[in-house]
Enzyme design. Sequence first.
Site, PDB file in Angstrom:
ATOM      1  N   HIS A 164       0.869  -1.174   0.000  1.00 37.70           N
ATOM      2  CA  HIS A 164       0.000   0.000   0.000  1.00 37.70           C
ATOM      3  C   HIS A 164       0.911   1.231   0.000  1.00 37.70           C
ATOM      4  CE1 HIS A 164      -3.563  -2.417   0.702  1.00 37.70           C
ATOM      5  NE2 HIS A 164      -2.935  -3.034   1.683  1.00 37.70           N
TER       6      HIS A 164
ATOM      7  N   HIS B 231      -0.391  -6.638  -5.323  1.00 36.90           N
ATOM      8  CA  HIS B 231      -0.387  -7.905  -4.581  1.00 36.90           C
ATOM      9  C   HIS B 231       0.313  -8.957  -5.430  1.00 36.90           C
ATOM     10  CE1 HIS B 231      -2.441 -11.920  -4.615  1.00 36.90           C
ATOM     11  NE2 HIS B 231      -2.030 -11.912  -3.362  1.00 36.90           N
TER      12      HIS B 231
ATOM     13  N   ASN C 199       1.596 -13.305  -4.943  1.00 39.68           N
ATOM     14  CA  ASN C 199       1.941 -14.482  -4.141  1.00 39.68           C
ATOM     15  C   ASN C 199       2.142 -15.673  -5.069  1.00 39.68           C
ATOM     16  OD1 ASN C 199      -0.398 -16.632  -3.907  1.00 39.68           O
ATOM     17  ND2 ASN C 199      -1.399 -14.639  -3.860  1.00 39.68           N
TER      18      ASN C 199
ATOM     19  N   ARG D  30       2.924 -20.115  -4.482  1.00 37.47           N
ATOM     20  CA  ARG D  30       2.949 -21.125  -3.428  1.00 37.47           C
ATOM     21  C   ARG D  30       2.945 -22.529  -4.024  1.00 37.47           C
ATOM     22  NH1 ARG D  30      -1.771 -18.568  -3.932  1.00 37.47           N
ATOM     23  NH2 ARG D  30      -3.587 -19.784  -4.561  1.00 37.47           N
TER      24      ARG D  30
ATOM     25  N   HIS E 129       0.605  -5.645 -17.505  1.00 37.33           N
ATOM     26  CA  HIS E 129       0.102  -6.830 -18.188  1.00 37.33           C
ATOM     27  C   HIS E 129       1.081  -7.330 -19.253  1.00 37.33           C
ATOM     28  CE1 HIS E 129      -3.958  -7.460 -16.558  1.00 37.33           C
ATOM     29  NE2 HIS E 129      -3.942  -6.161 -16.321  1.00 37.33           N
TER      30      HIS E 129
END
Length: 294
Positions: free
Chosen positions: A120, A130, A132, A134, A164
């Site tokens: 932020h 954002h 992530n 995993r 993009h």
Amino acid sequence: MFDTEKSAAAAWFRQLRDEIVAAFEALEASHDTGPFSDAAPGAFDVSETRRRSDDGSDAGGGLMSVMRGGRVFEKVGVNVSTVYGSLGERAQAAMAARKGIPGMAEDPRFWASGISLVAHMQNPHVPAVHMNTRMFWTPHAWWFGGGSDLNPCIEYDEDNAHFHATQKAHLDPHGPAHYPRLKAWADEYFFIPHRGRARGVGGIFMDDYCTGDWQADFALTQDIGRAFLPGFLPLVERRRTQDFNETDKDTQLIHRGLYAEYNLVYDRGTKFGLETGHDANAVLMSLPPLAKWV
């Protein structure tokens, strides 16, 4: 079985974490003109996180790295973790329902490792972001997941196009079908039904991803991570010195409200982290420092 693969994945997530933390601290140090440049450069506060199993035994953990009140970042967290143990009944039921994995009740062991990042920004012209990635393993199946998406409160077409395009460039070597499929997946996943709108301007996303070729799936996951810094840093460089007014800041705080709603109501990672007993502060790191609702 799979010990080598699990070690390789965990090491990669930690390496990516280290690269991002270094790049973000370098941004803070170099911001010497424009809004917030007279503040002290921010630095990450790093702490260990631990997961405890139901019987109190060690079940892994990781590092939570959070920067607050910097020159460029108002709040940014970069977490990495490797956790393991046995899934509780609720998590078993969720896995069985969502993934169709048989045998979880008989052998509920799991292992999961990943990196999670949310930023932020101080300047409302700089988009929140954002990312992530995993890996999840059980004795019955394994899969990868993750992606990254941009969340500007003030949109710029050239910023969205760069973000993009960078992701597409990193995915295309794995096959031309990947980018459009993962972009559409992100558009669907990061949608807020009760608001009837997307959380941001999208990006790429995948979940439960397993083609049966671990090396190929891991390579794709790595390139999703590699796309992040070249996709995001130029946008920060372009916007961090722009002037803004109170209306711009108000727009930013209202948009952060959308982000908070999504993460608390719909985000699968938030639900899984809390249900499996991971450190609540690390799980909820994604929440903005300030937000407002009209």
